[in-house]
Design an enzyme around this catalytic site. Sequence first.
Site, mmCIF file in Angstrom:
data_model
loop_
_atom_site.group_PDB
_atom_site.id
_atom_site.type_symbol
_atom_site.label_atom_id
_atom_site.label_comp_id
_atom_site.label_asym_id
_atom_site.label_seq_id
_atom_site.Cartn_x
_atom_site.Cartn_y
_atom_site.Cartn_z
ATOM 1 N N ALA A 34 0.307 26.287 -27.824
ATOM 2 C CA ALA A 34 -0.665 27.445 -28.064
ATOM 3 C C ALA A 34 -0.294 27.663 -29.646
ATOM 4 O O ALA A 34 -1.364 27.718 -30.247
ATOM 5 C CB ALA A 34 -0.209 28.425 -27.219
ATOM 6 N N TYR A 35 0.897 27.664 -30.048
ATOM 7 C CA TYR A 35 1.066 28.152 -31.443
ATOM 8 C C TYR A 35 0.340 27.039 -32.304
ATOM 9 O O TYR A 35 -0.121 27.375 -33.417
ATOM 10 C CB TYR A 35 2.568 28.162 -31.661
ATOM 11 C CG TYR A 35 3.153 28.224 -33.216
ATOM 12 C CD1 TYR A 35 3.508 29.674 -33.588
ATOM 13 C CD2 TYR A 35 3.560 27.349 -33.835
ATOM 14 C CE1 TYR A 35 3.741 29.784 -34.776
ATOM 15 C CE2 TYR A 35 3.823 27.481 -35.014
ATOM 16 C CZ TYR A 35 3.911 28.717 -35.509
ATOM 17 O OH TYR A 35 4.495 28.947 -36.905
ATOM 18 N N GLY A 36 0.733 25.731 -32.003
ATOM 19 C CA GLY A 36 0.290 24.751 -32.814
ATOM 20 C C GLY A 36 -1.408 24.698 -33.031
ATOM 21 O O GLY A 36 -2.067 24.393 -33.873
#
Length: 260
Positions: free
Chosen positions: A164-166
């Site tokens: 999700a961060y990426g």
Amino acid sequence: MTDNIDISPIGLLTGKVVFITGASRGIGAAAARLFAREGAAVVLAARSTDTLQRIVAEVRADGGDAEAVTMDLTDQASIRAAVERVEELYGRLDGAFNNGATVQRPGPLDTTSDEDVEAQFTVNFRAHWTAMAVEAELMRRGGGGAIVNTSSIGGRRANPALPAYGAMKRALNSITESAAVTWGRQGVRVNGIAPGGTATEMMDAWEAVSPGIIERNNAATPLGRMAEPREVAEVAAWLISDRASMVTGAIVPVDGGAGA
């Protein structure tokens, strides 16, 4: 280069008013100190007012010009109010370093919770979208400026440990490029930086839940180590400065070659 090496300031940002989010720690705090040493008046924004005030006091003791404003990246009204405060204090905005971020709980895509996805969207994407819009509006009224967004090496390629961060960092790259094209003729440059492993509290937190991640990062990095926060801030300072006057729409790696 590391933080232990004394690099004399050259006035890279002399006369500029620069707004920094996520300024209470890590790359943001390093940027606050560096930008002020390079001649900028800095307005530091984060949720932790006490920490911000300590950094402001440090900058002022060193002869710099600094102010602090409390801001919550999950609250769009708070972001707008923080930028409005910059205008109240200085009447203009020349540079913005949108550096605030949150990291998800490490784990594969199929165990990433809806709450993690929502938090990543809110802080690592929407907050930048909101901040850029109000920053650019103020810059355009003053004849132009430069915005730098902190992305990540994790937004340049597959990121199975932090999906999700990426994903949100990759989305941030896209709006950075779109903003550069949209506002270029109005004198606003917009760029991103994509750090790799950096010696910050965020990396320490990841190491705590995934022991060995720092060692693996160093092994995968041609320079053989993590970046110091100041080394990342140096790139943001150059992009905000007039030395980068023809650079816009770029996502600049600051990863020791790890993404090469």
